[in-house]
Design a protein around this motif. Structure first.
Motif, PDB file in Angstrom:
ATOM      1  N   GLY A 227       0.817  -1.211   0.000  1.00  0.00           N
ATOM      2  CA  GLY A 227       0.000   0.000   0.000  1.00  0.00           C
ATOM      3  C   GLY A 227       0.846   1.253   0.000  1.00  0.00           C
ATOM      4  N   THR A 228       0.473   2.224   0.835  1.00  0.00           N
ATOM      5  CA  THR A 228       1.182   3.509   0.883  1.00  0.00           C
ATOM      6  C   THR A 228       2.129   3.605   2.076  1.00  0.00           C
ATOM      7  OG1 THR A 228      -0.670   4.491   2.121  1.00  0.00           O
ATOM      8  CG2 THR A 228      -0.717   4.694  -0.284  1.00  0.00           C
ATOM      9  N   LEU A 229       2.422   2.491   2.710  1.00  0.00           N
ATOM     10  CA  LEU A 229       3.323   2.499   3.866  1.00  0.00           C
ATOM     11  C   LEU A 229       4.706   3.007   3.437  1.00  0.00           C
ATOM     12  CD1 LEU A 229       3.547   1.684   6.899  1.00  0.00           C
ATOM     13  CD2 LEU A 229       4.445  -0.518   6.098  1.00  0.00           C
ATOM     14  N   PRO A 230       5.198   4.086   4.038  1.00  0.00           N
ATOM     15  CA  PRO A 230       6.486   4.646   3.615  1.00  0.00           C
ATOM     16  C   PRO A 230       7.650   3.711   3.952  1.00  0.00           C
ATOM     17  CG  PRO A 230       5.208   6.246   4.893  1.00  0.00           C
ATOM     18  CD  PRO A 230       4.551   4.922   5.070  1.00  0.00           C
ATOM     19  N   ALA A 231       8.727   3.839   3.212  1.00  0.00           N
ATOM     20  CA  ALA A 231       9.927   3.056   3.494  1.00  0.00           C
ATOM     21  C   ALA A 231      10.430   3.376   4.897  1.00  0.00           C
ATOM     22  CB  ALA A 231      11.005   3.361   2.465  1.00  0.00           C
ATOM     23  N   GLY A 232      10.792   2.320   5.616  1.00  0.00           N
ATOM     24  CA  GLY A 232      11.293   2.502   6.976  1.00  0.00           C
ATOM     25  C   GLY A 232      10.218   2.585   8.037  1.00  0.00           C
ATOM     26  N   ARG A 233       8.962   2.410   7.659  1.00  0.00           N
ATOM     27  CA  ARG A 233       7.854   2.457   8.614  1.00  0.00           C
ATOM     28  C   ARG A 233       7.242   1.074   8.787  1.00  0.00           C
ATOM     29  NH1 ARG A 233       5.468   7.463   9.311  1.00  0.00           N
ATOM     30  NH2 ARG A 233       4.189   6.389  10.870  1.00  0.00           N
ATOM     31  N   ALA A 234       6.748   0.827  10.007  1.00  0.00           N
ATOM     32  CA  ALA A 234       6.095  -0.445  10.323  1.00  0.00           C
ATOM     33  C   ALA A 234       4.754  -0.159  10.981  1.00  0.00           C
ATOM     34  CB  ALA A 234       6.965  -1.285  11.253  1.00  0.00           C
ATOM     35  N   ARG A 235       3.820  -1.065  10.810  1.00  0.00           N
ATOM     36  CA  ARG A 235       2.504  -0.936  11.447  1.00  0.00           C
ATOM     37  C   ARG A 235       1.948  -2.324  11.727  1.00  0.00           C
ATOM     38  NH1 ARG A 235      -1.396  -2.655   8.132  1.00  0.00           N
ATOM     39  NH2 ARG A 235      -1.083  -2.560   5.872  1.00  0.00           N
ATOM     40  N   GLU A 236       1.041  -2.389  12.685  1.00  0.00           N
ATOM     41  CA  GLU A 236       0.367  -3.655  12.957  1.00  0.00           C
ATOM     42  C   GLU A 236      -0.653  -3.951  11.864  1.00  0.00           C
ATOM     43  OE1 GLU A 236      -0.748  -4.987  16.883  1.00  0.00           O
ATOM     44  OE2 GLU A 236       0.063  -3.119  17.722  1.00  0.00           O
ATOM     45  N   LEU A 237      -0.885  -5.219  11.622  1.00  0.00           N
ATOM     46  CA  LEU A 237      -1.895  -5.598  10.656  1.00  0.00           C
ATOM     47  C   LEU A 237      -3.272  -5.242  11.185  1.00  0.00           C
ATOM     48  CD1 LEU A 237      -0.777  -9.127   9.387  1.00  0.00           C
ATOM     49  CD2 LEU A 237      -0.063  -6.867   8.621  1.00  0.00           C
ATOM     50  N   THR A 238      -4.173  -4.912  10.284  1.00  0.00           N
ATOM     51  CA  THR A 238      -5.565  -4.688  10.664  1.00  0.00           C
ATOM     52  C   THR A 238      -6.221  -6.025  10.976  1.00  0.00           C
ATOM     53  OG1 THR A 238      -6.394  -4.910   8.409  1.00  0.00           O
ATOM     54  CG2 THR A 238      -5.641  -2.712   9.104  1.00  0.00           C
ATOM     55  N   LYS A 239      -7.402  -5.975  11.550  1.00  0.00           N
ATOM     56  CA  LYS A 239      -8.130  -7.208  11.857  1.00  0.00           C
ATOM     57  C   LYS A 239      -8.397  -8.007  10.588  1.00  0.00           C
ATOM     58  CE  LYS A 239     -12.506  -7.001  12.874  1.00  0.00           C
ATOM     59  NZ  LYS A 239     -13.769  -6.726  13.583  1.00  0.00           N
ATOM     60  N   VAL A 240      -8.756  -7.319   9.515  1.00  0.00           N
ATOM     61  CA  VAL A 240      -9.015  -7.991   8.244  1.00  0.00           C
ATOM     62  C   VAL A 240      -7.740  -8.649   7.720  1.00  0.00           C
ATOM     63  CG1 VAL A 240      -9.664  -7.648   5.831  1.00  0.00           C
ATOM     64  CG2 VAL A 240     -10.950  -6.504   7.647  1.00  0.00           C
ATOM     65  N   GLU A 241      -6.618  -7.936   7.803  1.00  0.00           N
ATOM     66  CA  GLU A 241      -5.348  -8.491   7.335  1.00  0.00           C
ATOM     67  C   GLU A 241      -4.926  -9.695   8.174  1.00  0.00           C
ATOM     68  OE1 GLU A 241      -2.998  -4.646   5.465  1.00  0.00           O
ATOM     69  OE2 GLU A 241      -3.080  -4.887   7.638  1.00  0.00           O
ATOM     70  N   ARG A 242      -5.106  -9.598   9.489  1.00  0.00           N
ATOM     71  CA  ARG A 242      -4.758 -10.733  10.357  1.00  0.00           C
ATOM     72  C   ARG A 242      -5.586 -11.953   9.994  1.00  0.00           C
ATOM     73  NH1 ARG A 242      -5.158  -6.869  14.482  1.00  0.00           N
ATOM     74  NH2 ARG A 242      -7.037  -7.891  15.301  1.00  0.00           N
ATOM     75  N   GLY A 243      -6.875 -11.723   9.762  1.00  0.00           N
ATOM     76  CA  GLY A 243      -7.741 -12.838   9.395  1.00  0.00           C
ATOM     77  C   GLY A 243      -7.307 -13.493   8.100  1.00  0.00           C
ATOM     78  N   ALA A 244      -6.968 -12.663   7.108  1.00  0.00           N
ATOM     79  CA  ALA A 244      -6.535 -13.198   5.821  1.00  0.00           C
ATOM     80  C   ALA A 244      -5.228 -13.966   5.952  1.00  0.00           C
ATOM     81  CB  ALA A 244      -6.381 -12.064   4.815  1.00  0.00           C
ATOM     82  N   LEU A 245      -4.296 -13.434   6.754  1.00  0.00           N
ATOM     83  CA  LEU A 245      -2.999 -14.085   6.932  1.00  0.00           C
ATOM     84  C   LEU A 245      -3.141 -15.412   7.672  1.00  0.00           C
ATOM     85  CD1 LEU A 245      -0.052 -13.350   6.211  1.00  0.00           C
ATOM     86  CD2 LEU A 245       0.215 -12.576   8.576  1.00  0.00           C
ATOM     87  N   LEU A 246      -3.928 -15.419   8.736  1.00  0.00           N
ATOM     88  CA  LEU A 246      -4.135 -16.651   9.497  1.00  0.00           C
ATOM     89  C   LEU A 246      -4.887 -17.685   8.674  1.00  0.00           C
ATOM     90  CD1 LEU A 246      -5.051 -15.088  12.946  1.00  0.00           C
ATOM     91  CD2 LEU A 246      -2.981 -16.367  12.415  1.00  0.00           C
ATOM     92  N   THR A 247      -5.834 -17.239   7.862  1.00  0.00           N
ATOM     93  CA  THR A 247      -6.567 -18.152   6.992  1.00  0.00           C
ATOM     94  C   THR A 247      -5.625 -18.832   6.019  1.00  0.00           C
ATOM     95  OG1 THR A 247      -8.577 -16.819   7.155  1.00  0.00           O
ATOM     96  CG2 THR A 247      -8.440 -18.359   5.307  1.00  0.00           C
TER      97      THR A 247
END
Length: 266
Positions: A227-247
């Motif tokens: 997405g638009t996450l800048p280089a050198g930045r980190a963020r937690e996954l959203t609930k939707v992203e966590r669900g997709a990753l765990l699935t």
């Protein structure tokens, strides 16, 4: 068989609707509706009894086919790794590593797979060892999408070669998808989708077709997008992203593979 699967309301554990509400899926009343409608599964089995109890530490729950994170101690972070940083939590050669990006989280996070120091883009950091094994192990073949800036003008014939397959020193390889995004006389932008875990595979593929990589970015890892996450930045996954990753991880884990093979590196 879990208490939820057997319908045993006297068994220890927590009520399923309470667990779903606590996980942020929905309010308890809406969670009860989901259960009655047959939209909730526990360990792969549909559960429709409102009195059903589960063990959040052992049972796997999904709603409408999407996995629900029940273990609140697990952390999932996406990082846009900049170039010049090695994919290690402690580099024995003193090079810039990933520790600077994890300071704000109290958990001990580690990276899922690797990106070369010269490659930027999406890297997953987590303390979930089981998920990390599934996502990083080459045998599971999780899809990655890269954008490569390469030397020279790439033609449609070259794109066809990448998807048809080319020979490398460690065996033939083909891209799942390849797309030319832009081309000039001196430089071209190519999007490659791969599930291979072979080391430096994008760079080697492009060099083999006569277009060495100048810059390389990983834009997607499984269901996650940079997405638009800048280089050198980190963020937690959203609930939707966590669900997709765990699935994805639970689906891939259906094929058990012993640990020990090298992680993918690009």
């Amino acid at each position: 068989m879990s208490a939820a699967e057997s319908g045993d309301t006297s068994s220890p554990g927590q009520r399923l609707q309470k667990v779903l509400a606590g996980a942020g899926v929905a309010s308890r009343r809406v969670a009860e509706q989901y259960i009655v409608e047959g939209r909730v599964r526990v360990n792969g089995t549909v559960v429709t009894e409102l009195g059903s109890r589960i063990d959040p530490e052992k049972d796997l729950v999904d709603v409408d086919g999407t996995a629900v994170q029940l273990d609140a101690t697990k952390r999932y972070v996406v990082l846009n790794k900049p170039t010049g940083v090695v994919s290690s939590m402690k580099d024995d050669r003193g090079r810039p590593d990933l520790r600077r990006f994890t300071a704000e989280w109290p958990e001990r996070l580690f990276n899922v797979g690797r990106l070369d120091a010269d490659t930027s883009g999406l890297l997953v950091l987590t303390n979930d060892g089981e998920l990390a094994h599934v996502l990083a192990h080459p045998s599971f073949g999780v899809t990655k999408v890269y954008i490569a800036k390469v030397e020279g003008r790439v033609t449609a014939q070259t794109i066809a070669r990448l998807t048809k397959g080319i020979a490398l020193e460690d065996g033939p390889i083909s891209a799942d998808k390849a797309r030319l995004l832009d081309a000039s006389r001196d430089r071209s932008l190519v999007e490659l989708t791969l599930h291979s875990g072979r080391n430096r595979i994008v760079r080697r593929m492009m060099a083999a077709v006569g277009h060495p990589v100048v810059e390389l970015v990983r834009r997607q890892f499984g269901p996650l997008h940079l997405g638009t996450l800048p280089a050198g930045r980190a963020r937690e996954l959203t609930k939707v992203e966590r669900g997709a990753l765990l699935t994805l991880a639970r689906h891939e884990a259906g094929d058990s593979t012993p640990p020990g093979a090298p992680q993918e590196t690009e």
